[in-house]
Design an enzyme around this catalytic site. Sequence first.
Site, mmCIF file in Angstrom:
data_model
loop_
_atom_site.group_PDB
_atom_site.id
_atom_site.type_symbol
_atom_site.label_atom_id
_atom_site.label_comp_id
_atom_site.label_asym_id
_atom_site.label_seq_id
_atom_site.Cartn_x
_atom_site.Cartn_y
_atom_site.Cartn_z
ATOM 1 C CE1 TYR A 35 -60.615 0.225 27.372
ATOM 2 C CE2 TYR A 35 -62.595 1.418 26.762
ATOM 3 C CZ TYR A 35 -61.565 1.166 27.656
ATOM 4 O OH TYR A 35 -61.504 1.859 28.825
ATOM 5 C CE LYS A 90 -28.402 4.225 29.692
ATOM 6 N NZ LYS A 90 -27.216 3.443 29.915
ATOM 7 C CG ASP A 133 -27.750 7.321 34.802
ATOM 8 O OD1 ASP A 133 -26.854 6.448 34.822
ATOM 9 O OD2 ASP A 133 -27.977 8.013 33.798
ATOM 10 C CB ILE A 191 -14.843 2.853 44.663
ATOM 11 C CG1 ILE A 191 -13.385 2.738 44.176
ATOM 12 C CG2 ILE A 191 -15.343 1.499 45.136
ATOM 13 C CD1 ILE A 191 -13.205 1.911 42.897
HETATM 14 N N1 LIG Z 1 -19.203 3.760 29.832
HETATM 15 C C1 LIG Z 1 -20.191 3.226 30.503
HETATM 16 O O1 LIG Z 1 -20.867 2.311 30.064
HETATM 17 C C2 LIG Z 1 -20.495 3.729 31.859
HETATM 18 C C3 LIG Z 1 -21.364 2.991 32.656
HETATM 19 C C4 LIG Z 1 -21.645 3.450 33.951
HETATM 20 C C5 LIG Z 1 -21.068 4.604 34.401
HETATM 21 N N2 LIG Z 1 -20.253 5.306 33.574
HETATM 22 C C6 LIG Z 1 -19.656 6.573 34.014
HETATM 23 O O2 LIG Z 1 -18.936 6.365 35.216
HETATM 24 C C7 LIG Z 1 -19.110 7.473 36.087
HETATM 25 C C8 LIG Z 1 -19.630 7.008 37.429
HETATM 26 O O3 LIG Z 1 -20.921 6.459 37.314
HETATM 27 P P1 LIG Z 1 -21.610 5.756 38.552
HETATM 28 O O4 LIG Z 1 -22.966 5.366 38.112
HETATM 29 O O5 LIG Z 1 -20.720 4.737 39.161
HETATM 30 O O6 LIG Z 1 -21.760 7.006 39.546
HETATM 31 P P2 LIG Z 1 -21.623 7.076 41.129
HETATM 32 O O7 LIG Z 1 -22.086 8.430 41.497
HETATM 33 O O8 LIG Z 1 -22.293 5.903 41.765
HETATM 34 O O9 LIG Z 1 -20.064 6.920 41.434
HETATM 35 C C9 LIG Z 1 -19.093 7.829 41.025
HETATM 36 C C10 LIG Z 1 -17.912 7.684 41.958
HETATM 37 O O10 LIG Z 1 -16.825 8.376 41.383
HETATM 38 C C11 LIG Z 1 -16.222 9.143 42.399
HETATM 39 N N3 LIG Z 1 -15.545 10.299 41.824
HETATM 40 C C12 LIG Z 1 -16.097 11.324 41.158
HETATM 41 N N4 LIG Z 1 -15.146 12.220 40.816
HETATM 42 C C13 LIG Z 1 -13.986 11.738 41.293
HETATM 43 C C14 LIG Z 1 -12.658 12.207 41.261
HETATM 44 N N5 LIG Z 1 -12.352 13.370 40.693
HETATM 45 N N6 LIG Z 1 -11.698 11.427 41.827
HETATM 46 C C15 LIG Z 1 -12.010 10.255 42.401
HETATM 47 N N7 LIG Z 1 -13.253 9.767 42.473
HETATM 48 C C16 LIG Z 1 -14.229 10.503 41.916
HETATM 49 C C17 LIG Z 1 -17.358 9.543 43.325
HETATM 50 O O11 LIG Z 1 -16.925 9.907 44.604
HETATM 51 C C18 LIG Z 1 -18.191 8.259 43.326
HETATM 52 O O12 LIG Z 1 -17.790 7.359 44.341
HETATM 53 C C19 LIG Z 1 -20.019 8.445 35.341
HETATM 54 O O13 LIG Z 1 -19.219 9.380 34.654
HETATM 55 C C20 LIG Z 1 -20.737 7.581 34.340
HETATM 56 O O14 LIG Z 1 -21.092 8.304 33.182
HETATM 57 C C21 LIG Z 1 -19.947 4.889 32.325
HETATM 58 O O1 LIG Z 2 -25.706 6.067 29.625
HETATM 59 C C1 LIG Z 2 -24.617 5.695 29.168
HETATM 60 O O2 LIG Z 2 -24.252 5.972 28.029
HETATM 61 C C2 LIG Z 2 -23.696 4.849 29.976
HETATM 62 C C3 LIG Z 2 -23.934 4.805 31.413
HETATM 63 O O3 LIG Z 2 -25.148 4.244 31.777
HETATM 64 C C4 LIG Z 2 -23.664 6.077 32.146
HETATM 65 O O4 LIG Z 2 -24.352 6.345 33.120
HETATM 66 O O5 LIG Z 2 -22.769 6.809 31.733
HETATM 67 MG MG LIG Z 3 -26.049 5.150 33.432
#
Ligand SMILES: NC(=O)c1ccc[n+]([C@@H]2O[C@H](COP(=O)([O-])OP(=O)(O)OC[C@H]3O[C@@H](n4cnc5c(N)ncnc54)[C@H](O)[C@@H]3O)[C@@H](O)[C@H]2O)c1
Ligand SMILES: O=C(O)C[C@H](O)C(=O)O
Ligand SMILES: [Mg+2]
Length: 401
Positions: A35, A90, A133, A191
């Site tokens: 420091y 994370k 997120d 999407i």
């Molecule tokens: N396994 C992984 O590594 C991983 C990574 C990223 C996101 N995810 C998961 O994917 C999901 C989406 O994450 P994101 O960051 O893209 O969020 P986001 O909010 O950007 O997108 C989610 C999309 O899903 C649509 N959606 C939600 N419910 C729906 C339904 N019942 N029918 C049709 N469309 C629907 C929403 O309208 C939106 O466009 C979350 O559950 C997240 O945990 C998983």
């Molecule tokens: O956080 C995770 O486990 C995966 C992904 O980033 C999510 O948002 O679901």
């Molecule tokens: Mg995430």
Amino acid sequence: MSSLLDEIRELHEGGKMETLPKKRIETMEGLSKVYTPGVAEICMEIANDPAKAYELTIKKNTVAVVSDGTAVLGLGDIGPEAAMPVMEGKAVLFKQFAGVDAFPICLNTKDPDEIVHIVKMIAPAFGGINLEDISSPRCFEVERRLKEELDIPVFHDDQHGTAVVVLAGLVNALKVCGKKMEDVKVVFAGIGAAGMACSRMLLKAGVRNLIGVDRQGAIHRGVEYSNPHWAEYANMTNPHNLSGSLSDVIVGADVFIGVSGPDLLTVEDIQSMAADPIVFAMANPKPEIDPALAAPFVRVLATGRSDFPNQINNVLCFPGIFRGALDCHATTINEEMKLAAGLAIADAISPEELSETYIIPNVFNPKVVQKVRDAVIRAALETGVAKAGQIPAAGLHPEKL
Ligand SMILES: NC(=O)c1ccc[n+]([C@@H]2O[C@H](COP(=O)([O-])OP(=O)(O)OC[C@H]3O[C@@H](n4cnc5c(N)ncnc54)[C@H](O)[C@@H]3O)[C@@H](O)[C@H]2O)c1
Ligand SMILES: O=C(O)C[C@H](O)C(=O)O
Ligand SMILES: [Mg+2]
């Protein structure tokens, strides 16, 4: 059940991480070096040459995990305080799997201008920015602007980390089923951030017949969507311009990929798919279909969870990607680096090991981070975005579990 909840709660008491000094200061002399006054010499060296921050501060090994708490897992807009346990998680994974020091930073704003401004202002301390997120479509603008304006890697994990692991999983799942990217029909649910980036990645990898479904049904041409990115999406996907619900368009599909929300895929939907269906139900924490329900009707099943086989989760990607990017001082994480990371993850499973229940390596597989890191550095060097004069042979310092 309640004892499991107690255990989970106990693991979160007081948070999941802390800051540790590398050297303990024991004497006044030591204090004067670490420091003031000693530190002033170092400050002035950096003031005269800001690039020295990489040598003389934590910058070269440090990533900010930044969220506004608007799309936390599939839980939605739960706010910055509630997002912290995920961001702490994370940061813990960054450190444990790749030796990267990551800070969870949850912002009390949803305004893209403010998020961009704040991240730019804190960037001097960091070697990279992992956006996490942040809901779509704001996440696209935030990432684009930060990439343009910062000279350190900016990576929206939900978009690109997910796209990388989906590519890896699909490469291997198609091998199991004896199908090719060019021939398969792929249906996406959700999407948003992840769905958009995963779709782009699969199109780049050779998929031709890809259809995205969101809440209003299949995204197709000829509709005015409130989400400005969906018009572009409709133009690059859905070659036969199908409309209708998920159940309508999934008929005959080879692959379903869910990055949406819980329980929107039915067994009947899966039964209407082509032979040997591949289902990646990746919504967290609850997938698009209960894996126990889906299992008897699919050839390959994957989820985002760690309590089932084939966990397709971006944790397989972000530690190694940033390890590589930091070790070669990459100014960005480009498409070539992401593609290389995806193929490296797929390649961590040998042809002998590959099976329906082992398409994707486990995050504890020590080959994963190393392979991703090396592939990312190679791609960064090839594409001219690596600034480091010398790259450490292995920048990994993963902790023992
Ligand atoms: N396994 C992984 O590594 C991983 C990574 C990223 C996101 N995810 C998961 O994917 C999901 C989406 O994450 P994101 O960051 O893209 O969020 P986001 O909010 O950007 O997108 C989610 C999309 O899903 C649509 N959606 C939600 N419910 C729906 C339904 N019942 N029918 C049709 N469309 C629907 C929403 O309208 C939106 O466009 C979350 O559950 C997240 O945990 C998983
Ligand atoms: O956080 C995770 O486990 C995966 C992904 O980033 C999510 O948002 O679901
Ligand atoms: Mg995430």
